[in-house]
Structure formats: C-alpha cells, structure tokens
Scaffold this active site. Structure first.
Site, short mmCIF file in Angstrom:
data_model
loop_
_atom_site.label_atom_id
_atom_site.label_comp_id
_atom_site.label_asym_id
_atom_site.label_seq_id
_atom_site.Cartn_x
_atom_site.Cartn_y
_atom_site.Cartn_z
N SER A 183 0.85 -1.19 0.00
CA SER A 183 0.00 0.00 0.00
C SER A 183 0.88 1.23 0.00
O SER A 183 2.01 1.22 0.51
CB SER A 183 -0.90 0.01 1.24
OG SER A 183 -1.49 1.28 1.44
N TYR A 198 -1.04 0.18 10.39
CA TYR A 198 -1.32 -0.38 9.07
C TYR A 198 -0.16 -0.11 8.11
O TYR A 198 0.30 -1.02 7.40
CB TYR A 198 -2.61 0.22 8.50
CG TYR A 198 -2.90 -0.23 7.08
CD1 TYR A 198 -3.28 -1.54 6.82
CD2 TYR A 198 -2.79 0.66 6.01
CE1 TYR A 198 -3.54 -1.96 5.52
CE2 TYR A 198 -3.05 0.25 4.72
CZ TYR A 198 -3.42 -1.06 4.47
OH TYR A 198 -3.67 -1.48 3.18
#
Length: 240
Positions: free
Chosen positions: A160, A186
C-alpha cells in the site's frame, strides 16, 4: 548495477481481465488469500478464467464457497476450491500449509485488515502486523518447497502507498512502548510486506521464485470499513 524500469501497457483503468487476456494458465496452481471479497475475488476470477486451478484461502469459509460458485460460473472453470485460513492465527496457517500437497505456481498474498482498533493476537502481537505481515510471512515460508517445486513460481504480496509514510520501528513493532496509532500500524505492516518481498526475491531467486510487492492503489472495498474521510486526508501520526 543499473536498475531497469519495467513498463507495461496497463494503466489505472486496466482490469484483472485485461491483464490475463491471452494468457494460458492451464495446469498451474494458484492460491489467493482473502479471496471472498474485494480485489481478492477479481484476482481469483482472472486466474480461473485463464485456466489456473485456484484455491481461495479464506477466514469465512461460507463466504468463500459463495465466491467459489460465482467464479466457477463466470470462468467456466471447475478447478476452484476453498480452504480455511486465518492469517492472524499461526496454527491456522500451519494447518493450511500441512494440508497443501504438490507444487504451487502462484501465491497471491492479498488478505489483510486495515486501521483496526487496537487488538492483539493470542501471542500478543498487534493485529494488523500479525495478519498483514506475519501471517503471510509464515504462509510463504511454509509453502517454499511447493513454490520451488513449481519451477518458475511467482509470489505477489499486496502492499500500500501507506508504507511510504510508515518506516519500520523494529524496536516496537507491536506498539508496546508507543501510543497505538491504527493508521501508522497499518502502514508499518505494509512496509514489512514490501521489505519481505525484496528479501524473499533475493533469497529465493535461485529456486526460480520471483517475489513482488504490488500496490493496487485506492480501491473501495471492505478493507476500508474502519476508515473515515478524515483518515484518507491525514497522514499517520508520527510519519515524516
């Protein structure tokens, strides 16, 4: 050594079907984690359409069976199966690996969780790091022999853009000493994913295994159920 930039004819509007158009994956075996929703479904559908035998490795087996029926119908490929896999549970990962038999040509480490409230696994690991990185790390390593047996296997791990704002803090990967920040956690899990791809590709090249980290971009899926509009606009706390 000079790095060579690889280019493709694909762009932001390209679909999974566009990518596999003309490819023949007959006889190849693939695993897609988290293939009961989101881009995991489209990945599994594309691989099955190209003729691959696809295993949907999912936490929710009932949802996985629904997806398998849809994929079989759309791809006219009966070689689509479902197997239970909870990446936050190392016993589940070990059981999945023990149940796998034969070569593995394609492993797509797609499953993940994002921006969750602070939660920990039975081992005490921060949930996002445990699921997104440690679970897939154990899965890929456990399936190494199967990948090597395939000859020219490929591993793709979903990363990501969040990793750009979240360098690893190796001294406290589980947020024991730092205040928990769900977006930073994350991002760090995805940084770990990218670092794993780099090192696994280096170590496993001699086995004919290619490992890549892929950033799919912003995709509206169930992965973002914990995110707000403010989360998308603001970088994680503690990022540069």
């Amino acid at each position: 050594m000079t790095d060579t930039r690889l280019t493709t004819p694909f762009n932001a509007r390209s679909t999974a079907a566009d990518v596999v158009a003309g490819a023949d994956l007959t006889g190849q075996r693939a695993i897609v984690t988290g293939a009961s929703s989101g881009i995991g479904v489209e990945t599994a559908r594309a691989l099955a359409t190209a003729g691959a035998e696809v295993t949907l490795a999912v936490r929710d087996v009932r949802a996985g069976e629904r997806t398998a029926r849809e994929v079989r119908a759309a791809a006219t490929n009966r070689l689509v199966r479902v197997a239970p896999l909870d990446l936050s549970n190392q016993r589940s990962v070990a059981a999945f690996v023990a149940d796998w038999d034969g070569p593995l040509h394609i492993l797509v480490n797609n499953a993940g969780v994002s921006a969750t409230p602070e939660m920990r696994t039975a081992e005490g690991w921060e949930l996002q790091f445990a699921t997104n990185h440690l679970g897939h790390f154990a899965l890929a390593n456990g399936l190494h022999r199967a990948l090597a047996a395939a000859g020219r296997a490929r591993v793709v791990s979903l990363s990501s853009i969040a990793h750009v704002q979240a360098p690893m803090v190796f001294e406290d990967v589980n947020f024991r000493e730092r205040r928990y920040d769900r977006l930073l956690a994350y991002g760090e899990s995805k940084t770990a994913t990218a670092l794993f791809a780099v090192e696994a590709n280096r170590r496993w090249a001699g086995d004919g295994i290619t490992v890549n980290a892929a950033n799919p971009g912003a995709v509206a899926t169930n992965l973002g159920r914990h995110l707000t509009e403010e989360d998308y606009a603001c970088p994680p706390a503690g990022s540069p």
